[in-house]
Design a protein around this motif. Structure first.
Motif, short mmCIF file in Angstrom:
data_model
loop_
_atom_site.label_atom_id
_atom_site.label_comp_id
_atom_site.label_asym_id
_atom_site.label_seq_id
_atom_site.Cartn_x
_atom_site.Cartn_y
_atom_site.Cartn_z
N ALA A 11 -27.04 39.46 -14.98
CA ALA A 11 -25.62 39.43 -15.26
C ALA A 11 -25.79 37.35 -14.65
N ARG A 12 -25.87 37.55 -13.37
CA ARG A 12 -26.29 36.36 -12.93
C ARG A 12 -26.76 34.85 -13.95
N ARG A 13 -27.67 34.94 -14.65
CA ARG A 13 -28.53 34.54 -15.52
C ARG A 13 -27.24 33.89 -16.76
N ASP A 73 -30.18 44.37 -21.55
CA ASP A 73 -29.57 43.70 -23.18
C ASP A 73 -28.34 44.07 -23.10
N GLU A 74 -28.63 45.04 -23.26
CA GLU A 74 -26.43 46.25 -22.83
C GLU A 74 -25.83 45.38 -21.96
N ALA A 75 -26.15 45.34 -20.64
CA ALA A 75 -25.25 44.44 -19.89
C ALA A 75 -24.81 42.29 -20.00
N ARG A 76 -25.78 42.14 -20.37
CA ARG A 76 -25.71 40.54 -20.60
C ARG A 76 -24.83 40.72 -22.34
N ALA A 77 -25.47 41.33 -22.93
CA ALA A 77 -24.11 41.50 -24.18
C ALA A 77 -22.97 42.17 -24.19
N ARG A 78 -22.43 42.69 -22.71
CA ARG A 78 -21.42 43.35 -22.99
C ARG A 78 -20.68 41.78 -21.68
N LEU A 79 -21.55 41.17 -20.83
CA LEU A 79 -20.75 40.39 -20.25
C LEU A 79 -20.82 39.14 -21.32
#
Length: 128
Positions: free
Chosen positions: A75-77, A36-42
């Motif tokens: 990340a790919r999503r 979730d954190e990775a999605r938010a940062r991207l």
């Protein structure tokens, strides 16, 4: 004392990727939160690259492989990709073993070795 966020869109440097520092052994319960954190940062950075600093993960194991695979999928999503920072040789070997490939910071692209060049000498050419 706090200040209000300025109106308008946040200023984002497209050349600076978002960074996620992964430290300590990560439990299965923490993986969803990290995704979730990775999605938010991207999404916040607007950049297509998330740099994962894996230097603090400790000895690589299947839990690290699962975490990185899930982060890559996340990340790919959202249209991005993962780049690893501080990945040791053991982690590289383990990722190769399971068939996962990641872009790695500071690593030169692998290319085919240059072919040797043979030069013919013509009669009358000056010696070099």
């Amino acid at each position: 004392m706090s200040s209000a966020r300025p109106p308008g869109l946040p200023i984002v440097d497209a050349m600076t990727p978002a960074v996620l520092v992964l430290a300590g052994p990560v439990t299965r319960e923490e993986v969803a939160g990290l995704c979730d954190e990775a999605r938010a940062r991207l999404e916040a950075a607007g950049a297509g690259v998330l740099v994962c600093d894996v230097g603090g993960l400790g000895p690589p194991g299947l839990s690290a492989v699962e975490l990185l695979a899930r982060l890559q999928l996340t990340a790919r999503r959202v249209g991005g990709r993962i780049r690893l920072r501080d990945a040791g040789p053991a982690l590289h070997a383990l990722l190769d073993l399971v068939g996962l490939s990641f872009e790695v910071e500071g690593e030169v692209e692998q290319r085919e070795p240059a072919l040797s060049v043979e030069e013919a000498v013509e009669p009358g050419d000056p010696a070099v």
